[in-house]
Design an enzyme around this catalytic site. Structure first.
Site, short mmCIF file in Angstrom:
data_model
loop_
_atom_site.label_atom_id
_atom_site.label_comp_id
_atom_site.label_asym_id
_atom_site.label_seq_id
_atom_site.Cartn_x
_atom_site.Cartn_y
_atom_site.Cartn_z
N CYS A 36 2.11 -0.77 -29.72
CA CYS A 36 2.11 -0.91 -28.25
C CYS A 36 3.45 -1.40 -27.71
O CYS A 36 3.58 -1.66 -26.53
CB CYS A 36 0.97 -1.80 -27.79
SG CYS A 36 1.12 -3.49 -28.34
N GLU B 142 3.34 -8.98 -34.55
CA GLU B 142 4.66 -9.03 -33.92
C GLU B 142 5.52 -10.15 -34.47
O GLU B 142 6.64 -10.36 -34.01
CB GLU B 142 4.53 -9.12 -32.40
CG GLU B 142 3.61 -10.20 -31.89
CD GLU B 142 3.42 -10.14 -30.35
OE1 GLU B 142 4.17 -9.43 -29.67
OE2 GLU B 142 2.53 -10.85 -29.87
N HIS C 189 0.82 -1.21 0.00
CA HIS C 189 0.00 0.00 0.00
C HIS C 189 0.85 1.25 0.00
O HIS C 189 0.54 2.24 -0.64
CB HIS C 189 -0.91 0.01 1.23
CG HIS C 189 -2.10 -0.85 1.05
ND1 HIS C 189 -2.81 -1.37 2.10
CD2 HIS C 189 -2.71 -1.27 -0.06
CE1 HIS C 189 -3.81 -2.07 1.63
NE2 HIS C 189 -3.78 -2.04 0.32
N ASP D 163 8.63 -7.61 -30.03
CA ASP D 163 8.82 -8.92 -30.64
C ASP D 163 9.06 -8.82 -32.15
O ASP D 163 9.82 -9.60 -32.71
CB ASP D 163 7.60 -9.81 -30.38
CG ASP D 163 7.69 -10.42 -28.99
OD1 ASP D 163 8.77 -10.92 -28.64
OD2 ASP D 163 6.68 -10.38 -28.26
C1 PEP Z 1 5.64 -6.37 -28.03
O1 PEP Z 1 6.05 -7.47 -28.35
O2 PEP Z 1 6.04 -5.30 -28.57
C2 PEP Z 1 4.64 -6.21 -26.95
C3 PEP Z 1 4.03 -5.07 -26.76
O3 PEP Z 1 4.38 -7.26 -26.17
P1 PEP Z 1 5.38 -7.88 -25.09
O4 PEP Z 1 6.47 -6.88 -24.84
O5 PEP Z 1 4.53 -8.12 -23.88
O6 PEP Z 1 5.85 -9.12 -25.74
MG MG Z 2 5.10 -9.27 -27.74
#
Ligand code: PEP
Ligand code: MG
Length: 583
Positions: free
Chosen positions: A514, A443, A198, A467
């Site tokens: 992402c 990816e 916490h 990835d």
């Molecule tokens: C990625 O591969 O860019 C991704 C966002 O997923 P992770 O880093 O969890 O593999």
């Molecule tokens: Mg990934």
């Protein structure tokens, strides 16, 4: 005294410089003695009174919470009040006084130790850390019993400047933290605690540099020692040399200047100079991360890495989270985002994220049974997760994201399982969003090179550059010996990024990035110039990226980006990207 450095867990960023103020745990000073038969009831009354006093104090703190107190605080104080009201904490020690004739402090500590030992057995890391709440409640009662309830330096003159203070403690309760608010309190260091404690959560929400889990800091640091907290590195420098202090002061003022400037952008819409709206989303690992995401101005969650709910659950037999446990976590995230969309990625375990640390790994785990491959091989587990996500979609907008897809049949099978999960919920009369959008992580290079397969079957794409770079350049993302080859600006990566973004735009389906690339301000303009309109990143990166966007004129950069995309010469690419930043 010679300067020394201590290492712990960084839980709240930034740099704090100040003098140490030690909170001595009352438990350490407790006297143990036996009481005579005729004094037993008086001792029982002493403990009962102390518990009642702490109860009153918690109610007062709760009632007088300042309007700008972090929202978690009220909940945490309620938890402490509940613990205090539980007979296992309030009544058991009275029995110990009566049966064993222990003094009140000893009886209370005996019971707290007993309860803590039981908590150590709990598998769930979050629940296990709640043992500290019981200790903190016990600590407050002990302070009343020993008459050391107020341990904060106070000034008789409210306008008098107190020196900047860093609290060093074995542990701090959330209610105690409130007392720091109006003082010159700039950071804290504790022996106990982890990422989920916490104190860590409150420190992050108060935005105060903090390092926890330092094991012996409270015994090694003395009152009034000068200390520096580096909340990013998770280190504490005690009695720093003047030159070190100077350096940290410089970094601190620079950080403060930057943060102040950026802080003003929280509510500013992310729009380029030419008026193009950009969606800035957050990457989260647990529902608790939603608060910092909203705080940073995220318009949604672009990637909820659900595997963190599944990992580290060893301790004897590995136990997967049940459908209800998962549903609760997903629902919590959706509710916390208050109508903003939450993109939940289905389980991505394997490679550097094994479900079980002790699990035997394949020779090339990154190329092995990972992510969707693992899920399709474990249909019951996959269906359980899909039902949990679907059920949460009745509480707010959710997008379902599938990792590591490369083959058409994997897409088809995933969609079939989603249909099956929906059917099961219909039969069980459970609500869900029947039109939940389903998307694919792009990816694996094979996916980026066969986009029509994905665009035809799915509602959106999200490029996982972490990835995509690993698989395109054939370098293990966790192997430090090839880390120098991990280059987002390799022309092959730029080609795959650009073609994926362009294909999505042409087909009219949303494309996000992402991976870590999305939060790298050096690449923001390049991605904008490629046509990217959705960026998902760690909340801490969001405002710096927003600043880049606000200063960018798409008309000015697009021709430069086109030039960059035409070249295979890495020096020219690097130079071109650098030039973009000056436009
Ligand atoms: C990625 O591969 O860019 C991704 C966002 O997923 P992770 O880093 O969890 O593999
Ligand atoms: Mg990934």
């Amino acid at each position: 005294m010679a300067s020394f450095t201590l290492h712990g867990i960084p839980v709240s960023r930034g740099i704090a410089i100040g003098r140490a103020h030690l909170l001595r745990p009352a438990a350490r000073d407790v006297k143990h003695y036996l009481i005579s038969e005729d004094k037993v009831e008086a001792e029982v009354a002493r403990l009962t009174d102390a518990i009642a006093a702490v109860n009153r104090e918690l109610q007062t703190v709760r009632r007088d919470l300042p309007a700008d107190a972090p929202s978690e605080l009220a909940a945490f104080i309620d938890v402490h009040a509940l613990i205090l009201a539980d007979p296992i904490v309030a009544a058991e020690p009275l029995k110990i006084i009566r049966s064993r004739h222990y003094n009140a402090e000893w009886a209370l500590l005996t019971q707290i130790d007993e309860l803590s030992a039981q908590f150590d057995e709990i598998e769930d890391a979050y629940l296990r850390e709640r043992k500290n709440d019981i200790r903190q409640v016990g600590e407050r009662v002990l302070k009343f019993l020993t008459g050391t309830a107020s341990t904060f330096p106070t000034s008789s003159d409210p306008h008098e400047e107190l020196p900047q203070m860093i609290v060093v403690a074995h542990d701090i309760s959330p209610a105690d933290m409130l007392q720091f608010r109006d003082r010159a309190f700039v950071g804290f260091v504790t022996d106990l605690g982890g990422q989920n404690s916490h104190t860590a959560i409150v420190a992050r929400s108060l935005d105060i540099p903090a390092v926890v889990g330092m094991s012996t800091a409270s015994t090694l640091i003395s009152e009034d020692d000068w200390i520096i907290i580096d909340g990013d590195a998770g280190i504490v420098i005690v009695d720093p040399a003047p030159i070190v202090l100077e350096q940290y002061r410089d970094v601190q003022s620079q950080l403060l200047r930057e943060r102040k400037k950026l802080g003003k952008l929280k509510k500013t819409p992310a729009v380029t100079k030419d008026g193009t709206r950009i969606h800035l989303l957050a990457n989260i690992e647990l529902p608790e991360d939603c608060a910092p995401a909203i705080e940073a101005g995220a318009v949604g969650v672009g990637l909820f890495r659900s595997e963190f709910l599944f990992m580290g659950r060893t301790g004897g037999q590995h136990r997967l989270p049940t459908e209800d446990e998962q549903f609760e976590s997903y629902r919590k995230a959706v509710v916390a985002m208050k109508g903003r969309p939450v993109t939940i990625r289905t389980l991505d375990v394997g490679a550097d994220k094994p479900l079980d640390k002790d699990e035997e790994t394949a020779l090339n785990p990154a190329l092995g049974l990972r992510a969707i491959r693992y899920c399709l091989a474990e249909p019951q587990m996959f269906l359980t997760q899909l039902r949990a996500i679907l059920r949460a979609s009745a509480y707010g907008p959710i997008n379902l994201l599938i990792p590591m897809l490369a083959h058409a049949f994997e897409i088809d099978q995933s969609l079939m399982f989603i249909e099956q999960a929906k059917q099961q919920l219909r039969e069980a009369k459970k609500k869900f969003d029947p039109n939940i959008p389903v998307g694919a992580m792009i990816e694996i290079p094979a996916a980026a090179l066969t986009l029509p397969l994905f665009i035809k079957r799915l509602n959106f794409l999200s490029i996982g550059t972490n990835d995509l770079i690993q698989y395109t350049l054939a370098i293990d993302r966790v192997d430090h010996e090839v880390a120098h080859l991990y280059n987002p600006l390799h022309p092959a990566i730029l080609y795959l990024l650009h073609t994926t973004i362009a294909a999505g735009a042409k087909a009219g389906i949303p494309v996000a990035v992402c991976g870590e690339v999305a939060g790298d301000t050096k690449l923001t303009r390049l991605l904008l110039g490629m046509g990217l309109r959705e960026f998902s990143m760690h909340p801490a990166q969001l405002l710096s990226v927003k600043q880049e966007i606000l200063n960018c004129d798409l008309d000015q950069i697009e021709s430069q980006v086109k030039k960059i995309l035409k070249t295979f010469d890495s020096a020219a690419i690097a130079e071109g990207v650098e030039r973009l930043r000056t436009l």
